[in-house]
Design a protein around this motif. Sequence first.
Motif, PDB file in Angstrom:
ATOM      1  N   LYS A  35     -52.624 -62.828-166.017  1.00 24.96           N
ATOM      2  CA  LYS A  35     -52.085 -63.807-166.978  1.00 24.96           C
ATOM      3  C   LYS A  35     -52.763 -63.712-168.344  1.00 24.96           C
ATOM      4  N   GLU A  45     -47.684 -59.641-158.132  1.00 25.41           N
ATOM      5  CA  GLU A  45     -47.582 -60.715-159.132  1.00 25.41           C
ATOM      6  C   GLU A  45     -47.541 -62.102-158.486  1.00 25.41           C
ATOM      7  N   SER A  95     -50.161 -58.944-166.497  1.00 22.65           N
ATOM      8  CA  SER A  95     -49.276 -59.945-165.907  1.00 22.65           C
ATOM      9  C   SER A  95     -49.970 -60.672-164.755  1.00 22.65           C
TER      10      SER A  95
END
Length: 454
Positions: free
Chosen positions: A453, A422, A450
């Motif tokens: 995004k 991440e 994630s």
Amino acid sequence: MRVHFIAIGGAAMHNLAIALHLKGFEITGSDDVVYEPSKTRLKNQGILPKQEGWHPENITQEIDAIILGMHAKIDNPELLRAQELGLKVYSYPEYIYEQSKDKIRIVIGGSHGKTTITSMILHVLNYYKKDFDYLVGAQIAGFDTMVKLSDAPIIVIEGDEYLASPIDRRPKFHLYKANIGVISGVAWDHINVFPTFENYKEQFSLFIDTIEPNGTLIYCEEDESLKNLVEDHDIKNQLEIIPYQTPDYRIEDGKTYLKNVPKEYKINVFGKHNLMNLNAARLVCNKIDVSSEDFYQAIASFKGAAKRLELLVETNNSAVFKDFAHSPSKLQATINAVKEQYPNRNLIACIELHTFSSLNEDFLSEYKNTMNGADIAIVFIDEKTLLQKSLKSFSKEKIIEGFCTDKLMFFNQSEKIKTYLESLSMKNTNLLMMSSGTFGGIDLISLAKSILKI
């Protein structure tokens, strides 16, 4: 017909149980634990065991056949009771053969590509509404189960080389007695069962001998070990031998096109290994009266089997894929495929070492240079997996030595690898997550969204 499954919760076992149930058999079963999705699927069919555990009192003379799963042990109390009563105990590949003796049996073997080749054949046959049965190792779009048994004249079987059951130490694919046999490649695997490469290769020689007389062997001649094996093999059963190679193709804007067949076809799968798989599937289909032209027409809509270069999430300049790759040959082929398909993007490649072979210190050197095609290479070993399998831990130094690259990152906790991924910029970058496990329970789709995004 009453059939009892010992270790009914396994991936193949529960699918076979459902297939026989749908065929009208009376099905019972047991297991010490049943995980999802097996649990819900068995429950929906009304054949989930009422309670977990082994119950030898349920094994009686009224049972016509016992099917023993690999998860059970040789001292399983239900197995011992069945043996005491003299009941017939089958492994699931033995029982598949019993149900398909009068069919044309197509068996897809090899160290890699089995599921994809099998899935491609099923897709094409389904496209033309052919009548067929099957056994495949992954969920495929358009198919409710991974096993189907009916009165169809053909069965297409993914032929695993692992052992048939705790009391039958023969490889599964030896038991099907193929009419049409495929070998996609030979690369050492399952070293806990086959301790040397020579011993492992021998299983494929034996498979050739199980093909029915006047049958067909289709094999990949681009695999040097396999080519030598076939050419050196004393074939006694009058087989038609058909070699195959990678078909002509081109890549444009992240899309793959088959060339000269006789016109150009855009396809959804990519990578040289998948194109070889496609050629194997085409040759099988030719043998059961599907022309090459009809094959190409149908295969254009094939989107792949679950977990085989499966696209999770993508944006205009990034994508996240997951793949079942875990052996050295699969790992390298998958990395090369993504890099070739997207040559202008960076590639982050992450492999979870999860199998007994990959977690064997003596086997690590087989991974030498397999991740060199990645811009960032990551190896993950879940500490919990080592505990469950009673295996010793690995040091980062030992992993780097085995993979023979000092640019490698190593993690042994799922939260740490998740946090690291991440933190990376995904601009003009692809992420490839490869494992036969679960990365310590990480939800890969949520992670992909994630990271990108979304």
